[in-house]
Motif scaffolding. Structure first.
Motif, short mmCIF file in Angstrom:
data_model
loop_
_atom_site.label_atom_id
_atom_site.label_comp_id
_atom_site.label_asym_id
_atom_site.label_seq_id
_atom_site.Cartn_x
_atom_site.Cartn_y
_atom_site.Cartn_z
N THR A 1 17.68 -10.73 -11.58
CA THR A 1 17.43 -9.35 -12.01
C THR A 1 16.10 -8.86 -11.49
OG1 THR A 1 18.74 -9.70 -14.02
CG2 THR A 1 17.19 -7.86 -14.04
N TRP A 2 15.07 -9.70 -11.59
CA TRP A 2 13.76 -9.32 -11.10
C TRP A 2 13.78 -9.12 -9.58
CZ3 TRP A 2 9.20 -7.78 -13.05
CH2 TRP A 2 8.11 -7.74 -12.19
N SER A 3 14.51 -9.97 -8.85
CA SER A 3 14.55 -9.88 -7.40
C SER A 3 15.15 -8.56 -6.93
CB SER A 3 15.36 -11.05 -6.82
OG SER A 3 14.76 -12.28 -7.13
N VAL A 4 16.13 -8.07 -7.66
CA VAL A 4 16.71 -6.77 -7.32
C VAL A 4 15.74 -5.66 -7.68
CG1 VAL A 4 18.57 -5.17 -7.85
CG2 VAL A 4 19.08 -7.59 -7.56
N ALA A 5 15.12 -5.75 -8.86
CA ALA A 5 14.17 -4.71 -9.28
C ALA A 5 12.96 -4.64 -8.36
CB ALA A 5 13.72 -4.97 -10.72
N GLU A 6 12.53 -5.79 -7.83
CA GLU A 6 11.32 -5.80 -7.00
C GLU A 6 11.50 -5.04 -5.69
OE1 GLU A 6 8.39 -9.17 -5.08
OE2 GLU A 6 9.22 -9.52 -7.09
N THR A 7 12.73 -4.84 -5.25
CA THR A 7 12.95 -4.08 -4.01
C THR A 7 12.48 -2.64 -4.14
OG1 THR A 7 15.22 -3.46 -4.63
CG2 THR A 7 14.92 -5.52 -3.38
N ARG A 8 12.25 -2.17 -5.37
CA ARG A 8 11.78 -0.79 -5.58
C ARG A 8 10.31 -0.73 -6.01
NH1 ARG A 8 16.34 3.07 -8.25
NH2 ARG A 8 18.07 2.57 -6.85
N MET A 9 9.64 -1.86 -6.03
CA MET A 9 8.23 -1.88 -6.45
C MET A 9 7.33 -1.67 -5.23
SD MET A 9 8.33 -5.01 -9.20
CE MET A 9 9.49 -5.00 -10.56
N PHE A 10 7.40 -0.48 -4.64
CA PHE A 10 6.70 -0.18 -3.40
C PHE A 10 5.19 -0.17 -3.62
CE2 PHE A 10 10.80 2.09 -3.37
CZ PHE A 10 11.42 1.37 -2.36
N THR A 11 4.49 -0.75 -2.67
CA THR A 11 3.05 -0.94 -2.79
C THR A 11 2.35 -0.47 -1.52
OG1 THR A 11 3.39 -2.88 -4.20
CG2 THR A 11 1.23 -2.65 -3.18
N LEU A 12 1.27 0.28 -1.69
CA LEU A 12 0.42 0.65 -0.56
C LEU A 12 -0.81 -0.25 -0.60
CD1 LEU A 12 -0.12 2.51 1.85
CD2 LEU A 12 -1.36 4.03 0.28
N ARG A 13 -0.92 -1.11 0.39
CA ARG A 13 -2.04 -2.05 0.44
C ARG A 13 -3.14 -1.50 1.35
NH1 ARG A 13 -0.17 -6.24 -2.29
NH2 ARG A 13 2.03 -6.85 -2.13
N HIS A 14 -4.34 -2.01 1.14
CA HIS A 14 -5.49 -1.61 1.95
C HIS A 14 -6.21 -2.87 2.42
CE1 HIS A 14 -5.44 2.74 0.80
NE2 HIS A 14 -4.84 2.24 -0.28
N ASP A 15 -6.67 -2.83 3.66
CA ASP A 15 -7.47 -3.94 4.18
C ASP A 15 -8.45 -3.39 5.20
OD1 ASP A 15 -8.38 -6.58 4.46
OD2 ASP A 15 -6.33 -7.36 4.42
N ARG A 16 -9.51 -4.15 5.46
CA ARG A 16 -10.52 -3.76 6.43
C ARG A 16 -10.50 -4.74 7.60
NH1 ARG A 16 -14.46 -0.32 4.36
NH2 ARG A 16 -16.13 -1.20 5.65
N VAL A 17 -10.64 -4.19 8.79
CA VAL A 17 -10.58 -4.99 10.01
C VAL A 17 -11.82 -4.68 10.85
CG1 VAL A 17 -9.18 -5.65 11.99
CG2 VAL A 17 -8.08 -4.72 9.95
N THR A 18 -12.56 -5.69 11.23
CA THR A 18 -13.78 -5.48 12.01
C THR A 18 -13.43 -5.47 13.50
OG1 THR A 18 -14.11 -7.87 11.83
CG2 THR A 18 -15.37 -6.48 10.34
N THR A 19 -13.30 -4.24 14.06
CA THR A 19 -12.95 -4.12 15.47
C THR A 19 -13.77 -3.07 16.20
OG1 THR A 19 -11.26 -2.44 15.05
CG2 THR A 19 -10.56 -4.74 14.98
N LEU A 20 -14.27 -2.07 15.50
CA LEU A 20 -14.85 -0.92 16.19
C LEU A 20 -16.19 -1.24 16.82
CD1 LEU A 20 -14.05 2.15 13.92
CD2 LEU A 20 -13.10 1.59 16.13
N ALA A 21 -16.46 -0.57 17.93
CA ALA A 21 -17.76 -0.69 18.57
C ALA A 21 -18.82 -0.05 17.67
CB ALA A 21 -17.75 0.00 19.93
#
Length: 331
Positions: free
Chosen positions: A37-57
């Motif tokens: 039941t949880w596995s089916v419900a989790e398909t709708r638990m949309f998440t926007l994640r954030h991360d930082r990447v060190t690349t810019l000059a």
């Protein structure tokens, strides 16, 4: 009277013990039902994640990149479409899509409407196997034995309107990186990119390195690699090409993960420790301050599943905003 109450208590205790002994099989049976039941419900638990990447000059302002992958969109998936539309308020400078966007010919127009707010934002995309042919049922247990083969993926499948999908994606400011290179300038940063077609179908043909131009010496550059399936041959080629950041999808993050252990499969030759998230390539333990990582790899767990395996466990559907920043101590 006290003796009578003690007798009642003993009788109740024995009854409770009998109930407990009889109930444990039912309790055990409820565990897989709850997981399912949880596995089916989790398909709708949309998440926007954030991360930082060190690349810019040094001296550049942070650059925000929205990474979307593996939507496997059907027009009937209203919750997913609503969530995608809600992203319109997220401020980003660049959009990167890494394939498997649709699961039906009728999904192209709903996808356009859901992502319409981003079509005018500069972006890059590549396609995945399920943008070429419609998904079909396969035994999900076969994924535990290793990646599905090219022959298996293309046998008896129904073609999707890939040209129509490409036309929609390029109708605004997004660039098709299928086995090619291109570049855009975003907020004073020259963003170069190299992309390949789906390596899972052995359609990847790494493009030759472009000749350097005088402009490269004048405009700060971030170099991206874009692929659907993160096969090591592609990742190695992109790292050798000098990519600061490689973006990929395909793995679904394992889709069904074991708590405290992680993904069981990646459906590629990528190790399960990098089934999703931000990692160094080829280094397994990157320095997030940017001191020891020349190439970053971000693998999106994606937003969808195959229509024939609509479950997720300990692996929520996701999109990610990656903020590209300069290494500490510079600028």
């Amino acid at each position: 009277m006290a003796g009578a109450w003690r007798g009642v208590a003993r009788s109740v205790g024995r009854s409770a013990a009998r109930i407990g002994r009889n109930a444990w099989p039912y309790a055990l049976a409820a565990v897989p039902a709850g997981v399912a039941t949880w596995s089916v419900a989790e398909t709708r638990m949309f998440t926007l994640r954030h991360d930082r990447v060190t690349t810019l000059a040094a001296g550049n302002e942070p650059l925000r990149v929205l990474h979307l992958s593996d939507l496997h969109l059907l027009p009937t998936q209203r919750a997913k479409l609503r969530w995608l539309r809600s992203l319109k308020d997220v401020e980003v400078d660049l959009v990167v899509l890494t394939g498997d966007l649709i699961a039906s010919p009728d999904a192209i127009e709903p996808l356009r409407q859901a992502l319409g707010g981003f079509l005018d934002v500069p972006g890059f995309f590549v396609l995945g196997s399920n943008d070429y042919t419609a998904p079909r049922w396969r035994n999900p247990l076969r994924y535990l034995t290793g990646p599905s083969s090219e022959d298996e993926a293309e046998t008896d499948e129904t073609p999707l309107p890939t040209d129509e999908l490409r036309a929609m994606l390029t109708s605004g400011s997004w660039t098709d990186l299928t086995n090619r290179r291109d570049e855009v300038e975003v907020r004073g940063v020259r963003v170069t990119a190299v992309g390949v077609d789906d390596a899972h179908l052995d359609r990847d043909r790494f493009p030759d390195r472009a000749a350097a131009t005088e402009a490269e010496d004048r405009v700060p550059t971030v170099h991206l690699g874009v692929t659907h399936a993160p096969y090591t041959r592609v990742l190695d080629a992109m790292a050798d090409d000098g990519c600061d950041l490689i973006l990929a999808g395909h793995t679904h993050g394992g889709q069904v993960r074991v708590p405290l252990y992680g993904a069981l499969v990646t459906n590629s030759d990528l190790d399960t420790g990098r089934a999703s998230g931000l990692h160094g390539w080829p280094g397994a333990r990157p320095d997030r301050r940017g001191g020891e990582v020349s190439t970053w790899l971000h693998v999106s767990a994606g937003l969808g599943t195959s229509p024939y395996a609509q479950v997720r466990f300990a692996c929520r559907p996701e999109a990610t905003v990656l903020t590209l920043v300069q290494p500490r101590g510079e600028g």
